[in-house]
Scaffold this active site. Structure first.
Site: not given
Length: 231
Positions: A93, A155, A184
């Site tokens: 991430d 995300k 996400k």
């Protein structure tokens, strides 16, 4: 309604707070294994510990790169990524360069992301936009740069800015990227109802710190629906 197992496989159990001890990481990994979530997302220094704790469980180990501000030099992000993969991380991430995105320097943003995607090799990369700092136009530009760079996910947030995932942002992100890129949600996913509403928008992964609360709530609802008495 989705099953507990289905929802669990949509959750990245987050263990990123700076004050967490080694014992907290071990406890969090045990919880993730017990509920069979998709992954844990740990601080970079905790990757070896998490990889050992989760070996053989089917729960993936994720970590963060350029976290939480995104301003690291690209070479540093590449090195972070390679080391994380070597130590057992299987998902990355990364925070994109927020300042460059806000400056309209999209070539720099895209190159930064692509370097991490390349360093990650086959490991999926989730690009964190940190939407709290962005206009809608910047969110769109960031999502498109991330997709061009080969990311697997976009995300919403780190969970450390003033704002987290919102329904409006998730709709915008889902509408901006193609079907090959997943979305996400992170930051503020603290209830089952919130998670399910976001899933209905097409969100497929969630960062959560209250994983047990969310999944226990679903289990109780399903038992009540089916006439079971919760133990």
């Amino acid at each position: 309604m989705r099953t507990v197992a289905e929802v669990a496989r949509m959750i990245d159990h987050s263990l990123l707070r700076p004050e967490l001890t080694t014992g907290d990481i071990e406890t969090g990994c045990a919880l993730a294994a017990r509920y069979r979530v998709a992954s844990v997302c740990v601080r970079p220094a905790d990757v070896p510990l998490a990889a050992t704790a989760l070996a053989g469980t089917g729960v993936l180990v994720g970590t963060v790169v350029g976290f939480p501000h995104g301003g690291n030099a690209t070479a540093v992000k590449e090195a972070e990524t390679r080391l994380a993969i070597e130590q057992g991380a299987t998902e990355i991430d990364m925070v994109l360069n927020i300042g460059r995105l806000r400056s309209g320097q999209l070539d720099d943003v895209e190159a930064d992301i692509r370097a991490v995607v390349t360093a990650a090799a086959s490991a999926p990369v989730k690009v964190i936009l940190e939407n709290a700092y962005l206009t809608d136009e910047q969110k769109i530009a960031g999502c498109r740069a991330a997709e061009r760079a080969g990311t697997r996910f976009v995300k919403t947030s780190t969970g450390f800015a003033d704002g987290g995932a919102t329904m409006a942002d998730l709709r915008l992100m889902r509408a901006t990227v193609s079907d090959t890129v997943e979305v996400k949600a992170a930051g503020g996913v603290r209830s089952l109802d919130t998670l399910l509403a976001m899933a209905d928008l097409g969100v497929t992964r969630f960062g959560a710190t209250v994983t047990d609360r969310i999944l226990d709530d679903l289990d109780h609802r399903l038992r009540d629906r089916d006439g079971w008495t919760a133990a």
